[in-house]
Design a protein around this motif. Structure first.
Motif, PDB file in Angstrom:
ATOM      1  N   LEU A   2       0.830  -1.197   0.000  1.00 51.71           N
ATOM      2  CA  LEU A   2       0.000   0.000   0.000  1.00 51.71           C
ATOM      3  C   LEU A   2       0.868   1.252   0.000  1.00 51.71           C
ATOM      4  O   LEU A   2       1.891   1.315   0.686  1.00 51.71           O
ATOM      5  N   GLU A  97      -7.541   4.009  -2.092  1.00 54.76           N
ATOM      6  CA  GLU A  97      -6.633   2.926  -2.451  1.00 54.76           C
ATOM      7  C   GLU A  97      -7.220   1.571  -2.058  1.00 54.76           C
ATOM      8  O   GLU A  97      -7.146   0.596  -2.834  1.00 54.76           O
ATOM      9  N   ARG A 101      -8.696  -1.644  -4.543  1.00 55.41           N
ATOM     10  CA  ARG A 101      -8.256  -3.040  -4.406  1.00 55.41           C
ATOM     11  C   ARG A 101      -9.410  -3.973  -4.052  1.00 55.41           C
ATOM     12  O   ARG A 101      -9.193  -5.132  -3.725  1.00 55.41           O
ATOM     13  N   ARG A 188      -3.287 -10.002   3.266  1.00 56.58           N
ATOM     14  CA  ARG A 188      -4.137  -9.557   2.158  1.00 56.58           C
ATOM     15  C   ARG A 188      -4.627  -8.122   2.393  1.00 56.58           C
ATOM     16  O   ARG A 188      -4.655  -7.305   1.462  1.00 56.58           O
ATOM     17  N   ASP A 191      -1.429  -5.883   2.090  1.00 54.84           N
ATOM     18  CA  ASP A 191      -0.581  -6.187   0.939  1.00 54.84           C
ATOM     19  C   ASP A 191       0.845  -6.523   1.374  1.00 54.84           C
ATOM     20  O   ASP A 191       1.813  -5.962   0.864  1.00 54.84           O
TER      21      ASP A 191
END
Length: 284
Positions: A2, A97, A101, A188, A191
């Protein structure tokens, strides 16, 4: 990775009695900030314990508000680390962001609290936060990110000096029935790739040089801290808060008559004396 968050900013230790918790952590050798009261829509108050780059937040519910319903639900079960916050570069961009995702992030939420500076002047600490979805709780811990607009009102040098010589958070250790699945879940969301540990635990770095999240089973936790009672800790949730100290001997002295176990080079305070968490002090 991120782009709008980096590293663990602070952990939120949710407590039933805010003032009693502050007194408890003072007895553990910490310098505790004056009590703060958040903006009215938050319905919460806090004390902070400041380190070099990160900090602990003792948080209690002052008035019931929709915003603090998840905190109240957590407290109905236990005290302890309910949430972990990452440092946000830009809260609005951070939400965007996450959503790009496919993660339903919410926010930003703007709020503040009044601060009395050491010289007696009054100022405001101001923040913008955004949240990962409430149902996304790796190791039963919610995560969010915090953008600091007034760092000088939070990181006050006089509050960063502790009798136990604590300098920062090394890691948060979370019990899980399936440590690998919990680590993958965290990975997850932020990231990052989980890393296997020699003892069977799984580590997810929070980013930069900040603290790690370590997911482990109860037998692995017990093996890390032989002789320390882990029976009362949750099957799923934050179990141990590991802090770095500059001087191990001074750290032990500052703990005074608090029950302490020696585990190698670590001092371990049981969860019964640290608001639901094992407090682990390790040499920096």
């Amino acid at each position: 990775m991120l782009s709008q968050v980096f590293g663990l900013d602070h952990v939120v230790i949710t407590v039933n009695d805010l003032d009693a918790a502050a007194a408890n952590w003072r007895a553990l050798g910490f310098t505790v900030s004056p009590r703060g009261t958040h903006s009215a829509h938050m319905g919460t108050g806090n004390y902070t314990i400041m380190f070099d780059d990160d900090y602990l937040e003792l948080l209690g519910v002052l008035t019931e508000q929709p915003h603090n319903e998840p905190t109240r639900a957590y407290l109905a079960r236990r005290e302890g680390i309910e949430r972990a916050a990452f440092t946000a570069v830009n809260a609005a961009a951070g939400v965007a962001e996450l959503q790009a995702r496919g993660i339903a992030g919410t926010g930003p939420v703007d709020f503040g609290r009044p601060v009395t500076l050491p010289d007696g002047r009054e100022t405001m600490a101001r923040f913008s936060t955004f949240n990962w979805p409430i149902e996304e709780r790796p190791g039963d811990m919610r995560i969010f990110a915090c953008q600091h607009h007034t760092r000088g009102a939070v990181w006050i040098p006089q509050l960063q000096q502790h009798a136990n010589t604590a300098t920062g958070i090394a890691r948060v250790e979370l019990l899980s029935r399936d440590p690998l699945a919990a680590a993958r879940h965290m990975g997850r969301l932020i990231d990052r790739e989980p890393q296997a540990q020699p003892d069977g635990a799984w580590c997810v770095p929070s980013g930069s040089s900040r603290a790690d999240f370590v997911f482990l089973s109860r037998p692995v936790l017990a093996a890390r801290y032989p002789g320390v009672d882990v029976a009362g800790l949750p099957d799923e949730g934050a179990a141990a808060l590991v802090l770095r100290v500059a001087d191990s001997a001074r750290a032990r002295e500052a703990l005074g008559r608090v029950p302490v176990s020696a585990c190698g080079d670590k001092w371990v305070v049981p969860a019964s004396h640290a608001n639901g968490l094992m407090l682990v002090l390790v040499p920096a």
